[in-house]
Motif scaffolding. Structure first.
Motif, PDB file in Angstrom:
ATOM      1  N   ILE A 116       0.838  -1.204   0.000  1.00 20.72           N
ATOM      2  CA  ILE A 116       0.000   0.000   0.000  1.00 20.72           C
ATOM      3  C   ILE A 116       0.871   1.251   0.000  1.00 20.72           C
ATOM      4  O   ILE A 116       0.577   2.232  -0.677  1.00 20.72           O
ATOM      5  N   ALA A 117       1.957   1.213   0.770  1.00 19.52           N
ATOM      6  CA  ALA A 117       2.864   2.366   0.842  1.00 19.52           C
ATOM      7  C   ALA A 117       3.449   2.674  -0.534  1.00 19.52           C
ATOM      8  O   ALA A 117       3.569   3.845  -0.933  1.00 19.52           O
ATOM      9  N   GLU A 118       3.821   1.624  -1.269  1.00 19.52           N
ATOM     10  CA  GLU A 118       4.381   1.834  -2.600  1.00 19.52           C
ATOM     11  C   GLU A 118       3.317   2.372  -3.553  1.00 19.52           C
ATOM     12  O   GLU A 118       3.594   3.239  -4.385  1.00 19.52           O
ATOM     13  N   LYS A 119       2.097   1.878  -3.423  1.00 23.64           N
ATOM     14  CA  LYS A 119       0.995   2.372  -4.259  1.00 23.64           C
ATOM     15  C   LYS A 119       0.768   3.863  -4.006  1.00 23.64           C
ATOM     16  O   LYS A 119       0.584   4.640  -4.946  1.00 23.64           O
ATOM     17  N   ASP A 120       0.803   4.265  -2.729  1.00 26.19           N
ATOM     18  CA  ASP A 120       0.635   5.680  -2.393  1.00 26.19           C
ATOM     19  C   ASP A 120       1.766   6.527  -2.972  1.00 26.19           C
ATOM     20  O   ASP A 120       1.545   7.654  -3.440  1.00 26.19           O
ATOM     21  N   LEU A 121       2.971   5.976  -2.942  1.00 24.08           N
ATOM     22  CA  LEU A 121       4.118   6.702  -3.480  1.00 24.08           C
ATOM     23  C   LEU A 121       3.988   6.876  -4.993  1.00 24.08           C
ATOM     24  O   LEU A 121       4.319   7.934  -5.540  1.00 24.08           O
ATOM     25  N   ILE A 122       3.492   5.860  -5.659  1.00 26.00           N
ATOM     26  CA  ILE A 122       3.267   5.940  -7.110  1.00 26.00           C
ATOM     27  C   ILE A 122       2.234   7.012  -7.422  1.00 26.00           C
ATOM     28  O   ILE A 122       2.397   7.829  -8.337  1.00 26.00           O
ATOM     29  N   HIS A 123       1.150   6.992  -6.644  1.00 29.87           N
ATOM     30  CA  HIS A 123       0.079   7.978  -6.824  1.00 29.87           C
ATOM     31  C   HIS A 123       0.619   9.403  -6.618  1.00 29.87           C
ATOM     32  O   HIS A 123       0.321  10.315  -7.411  1.00 29.87           O
ATOM     33  N   HIS A 124       1.421   9.587  -5.580  1.00 31.67           N
ATOM     34  CA  HIS A 124       1.992  10.899  -5.289  1.00 31.67           C
ATOM     35  C   HIS A 124       2.947  11.349  -6.394  1.00 31.67           C
ATOM     36  O   HIS A 124       3.002  12.540  -6.743  1.00 31.67           O
ATOM     37  N   SER A 125       3.688  10.415  -6.959  1.00 28.69           N
ATOM     38  CA  SER A 125       4.614  10.750  -8.047  1.00 28.69           C
ATOM     39  C   SER A 125       3.870  11.307  -9.244  1.00 28.69           C
ATOM     40  O   SER A 125       4.327  12.249  -9.900  1.00 28.69           O
ATOM     41  N   ALA A 126       2.703  10.740  -9.522  1.00 25.09           N
ATOM     42  CA  ALA A 126       1.904  11.225 -10.658  1.00 25.09           C
ATOM     43  C   ALA A 126       1.374  12.629 -10.390  1.00 25.09           C
ATOM     44  O   ALA A 126       1.438  13.519 -11.251  1.00 25.09           O
ATOM     45  N   TRP A 127       0.863  12.845  -9.180  1.00 23.04           N
ATOM     46  CA  TRP A 127       0.300  14.146  -8.845  1.00 23.04           C
ATOM     47  C   TRP A 127       1.366  15.242  -8.792  1.00 23.04           C
ATOM     48  O   TRP A 127       1.058  16.428  -8.986  1.00 23.04           O
ATOM     49  N   SER A 128       2.602  14.875  -8.539  1.00 23.25           N
ATOM     50  CA  SER A 128       3.666  15.863  -8.385  1.00 23.25           C
ATOM     51  C   SER A 128       4.181  16.404  -9.707  1.00 23.25           C
ATOM     52  O   SER A 128       4.941  17.380  -9.730  1.00 23.25           O
ATOM     53  N   SER A 129       3.778  15.800 -10.809  1.00 22.16           N
ATOM     54  CA  SER A 129       4.276  16.244 -12.112  1.00 22.16           C
ATOM     55  C   SER A 129       3.525  17.495 -12.571  1.00 22.16           C
ATOM     56  O   SER A 129       2.295  17.537 -12.514  1.00 22.16           O
ATOM     57  N   PRO A 130       4.230  18.527 -13.026  1.00 25.64           N
ATOM     58  CA  PRO A 130       3.558  19.737 -13.515  1.00 25.64           C
ATOM     59  C   PRO A 130       2.633  19.421 -14.687  1.00 25.64           C
ATOM     60  O   PRO A 130       2.960  18.611 -15.557  1.00 25.64           O
ATOM     61  N   GLY A 131       1.475  20.058 -14.717  1.00 24.33           N
ATOM     62  CA  GLY A 131       0.549  19.875 -15.825  1.00 24.33           C
ATOM     63  C   GLY A 131      -0.505  18.810 -15.601  1.00 24.33           C
ATOM     64  O   GLY A 131      -1.382  18.635 -16.448  1.00 24.33           O
ATOM     65  N   VAL A 132      -0.427  18.092 -14.468  1.00 21.30           N
ATOM     66  CA  VAL A 132      -1.399  17.025 -14.205  1.00 21.30           C
ATOM     67  C   VAL A 132      -2.613  17.602 -13.490  1.00 21.30           C
ATOM     68  O   VAL A 132      -2.495  18.258 -12.462  1.00 21.30           O
ATOM     69  N   TRP A 133      -3.811  17.351 -14.049  1.00 22.95           N
ATOM     70  CA  TRP A 133      -5.045  17.819 -13.456  1.00 22.95           C
ATOM     71  C   TRP A 133      -5.812  16.688 -12.771  1.00 22.95           C
ATOM     72  O   TRP A 133      -6.585  16.916 -11.855  1.00 22.95           O
ATOM     73  N   LYS A 134      -5.604  15.459 -13.237  1.00 16.05           N
ATOM     74  CA  LYS A 134      -6.396  14.330 -12.723  1.00 16.05           C
ATOM     75  C   LYS A 134      -5.547  13.068 -12.794  1.00 16.05           C
ATOM     76  O   LYS A 134      -4.799  12.850 -13.755  1.00 16.05           O
ATOM     77  N   VAL A 135      -5.678  12.208 -11.771  1.00 11.02           N
ATOM     78  CA  VAL A 135      -4.969  10.931 -11.744  1.00 11.02           C
ATOM     79  C   VAL A 135      -5.989   9.814 -11.549  1.00 11.02           C
ATOM     80  O   VAL A 135      -6.744   9.815 -10.569  1.00 11.02           O
ATOM     81  N   ILE A 136      -6.003   8.891 -12.476  1.00 10.95           N
ATOM     82  CA  ILE A 136      -6.844   7.699 -12.355  1.00 10.95           C
ATOM     83  C   ILE A 136      -5.929   6.542 -11.949  1.00 10.95           C
ATOM     84  O   ILE A 136      -5.068   6.119 -12.720  1.00 10.95           O
ATOM     85  N   ASP A 137      -6.111   6.075 -10.735  1.00 12.12           N
ATOM     86  CA  ASP A 137      -5.184   5.101 -10.147  1.00 12.12           C
ATOM     87  C   ASP A 137      -5.785   3.703 -10.221  1.00 12.12           C
ATOM     88  O   ASP A 137      -6.649   3.332  -9.413  1.00 12.12           O
ATOM     89  N   ASP A 138      -5.304   2.916 -11.184  1.00 13.57           N
ATOM     90  CA  ASP A 138      -5.734   1.522 -11.329  1.00 13.57           C
ATOM     91  C   ASP A 138      -4.655   0.551 -10.917  1.00 13.57           C
ATOM     92  O   ASP A 138      -4.675  -0.624 -11.324  1.00 13.57           O
ATOM     93  N   VAL A 139      -3.701   1.023 -10.137  1.00 14.23           N
ATOM     94  CA  VAL A 139      -2.604   0.150  -9.670  1.00 14.23           C
ATOM     95  C   VAL A 139      -3.134  -0.824  -8.623  1.00 14.23           C
ATOM     96  O   VAL A 139      -3.845  -0.443  -7.690  1.00 14.23           O
ATOM     97  N   ARG A 140      -2.797  -2.097  -8.784  1.00 16.19           N
ATOM     98  CA  ARG A 140      -3.219  -3.131  -7.847  1.00 16.19           C
ATOM     99  C   ARG A 140      -2.086  -3.404  -6.855  1.00 16.19           C
ATOM    100  O   ARG A 140      -0.924  -3.160  -7.146  1.00 16.19           O
ATOM    101  N   VAL A 141      -2.446  -3.929  -5.707  1.00 19.66           N
ATOM    102  CA  VAL A 141      -1.453  -4.327  -4.704  1.00 19.66           C
ATOM    103  C   VAL A 141      -1.425  -5.847  -4.623  1.00 19.66           C
ATOM    104  O   VAL A 141      -2.465  -6.480  -4.476  1.00 19.66           O
TER     105      VAL A 141
END
Length: 216
Positions: free
Chosen positions: A191-216
């Motif tokens: 779960i911690a790694e999934k959260d880190l992946i999600h945060h990495s996407a949100w941290s990129s400039p220009g991103v308005w929305k993140v659809i997180d389909d990553v499984r654990v």
């Protein structure tokens, strides 16, 4: 039937009288072919701005030429250095304005803003937030919008972030970018790694929305 210049002049004068932030008695109004010229002296840049907006609101006005001078009352006069500090403080205290890349120049009370901001609302907000500062006689908003990153640049940025943050198997995470939306898929080890992946996407400039389909 179009309004006559004399009727437009009467309406502009009435609108200036109706505007509480303007002393209409200090402002002269001339109209020629629907073009309104405002002349006279006002006590602040804010009053000058409100007078211009009041004239623009009147039906039939094709344009507004502003020839008003800002003459600050004696107790409102400040040095350019004082005004520059006040402008910087105002921008720094506004959580919606990224003030680090912004530059402020003041000459005879006239403030010029330069630099880049990500969004148009930030460009407008920067100018409007300093409009009412004591001592300001005018504002030149020369802020420009940062170029929007391409989808390929956003994708590369996120993938580099995943590798940089020691995701166990960064290549197992699929990143798709459509306009400003990011879709993540693949498998995370926790779960911690999934959260880190999600945060990495949100941290990129220009991103308005993140659809997180990553499984654990």
């Amino acid at each position: 039937m179009p309004k006559s210049d004399s009727q437009i002049q009467k309406d502009v004068l009435a609108e200036l009288e109706y505007e509480p932030s303007v002393r209409a008695s200090n402002i002269g109004v001339e109209v020629n072919d629907g073009i309104v010229t405002l002349a006279g002296h006002v006590d602040s840049y804010a009053e000058k701005w409100h007078a211009e907006k009041a004239a623009q609101r009147v039906k039939g006005v094709k344009g507004v030429a502003v020839e008003m001078d800002v003459k600050l009352p004696g107790n409102n006069k400040r040095t350019d250095a004082d005004i520059a500090r006040a402008v910087k403080n105002t921008l720094e205290w506004n959580v919606y304005i990224p003030n680090d890349p912004l530059k402020v120049m003041v000459e005879d009370g006239w403030v010029t803003l330069t630099g880049e901001v990500p969004w148009e609302y930030q460009r407008r907000l920067a100018a409007s937030s300093i409009r009412y500062l004591t001592g300001v006689t005018g504002v030149s908003n020369q802020l420009v919008l940062k170029p929007k990153p391409t989808a390929a640049a956003v994708k590369a940025d996120i993938e580099a972030s995943l590798k940089r943050r020691a995701i166990q198997d960064a290549n197992a995470i699929k990143v798709e970018v459509h306009d400003h939306d990011v879709i993540l898929s693949g498998k995370a080890h926790s779960i911690a790694e999934k959260d880190l992946i999600h945060h990495s996407a949100w941290s990129s400039p220009g991103v308005w929305k993140v659809i997180d389909d990553v499984r654990v």
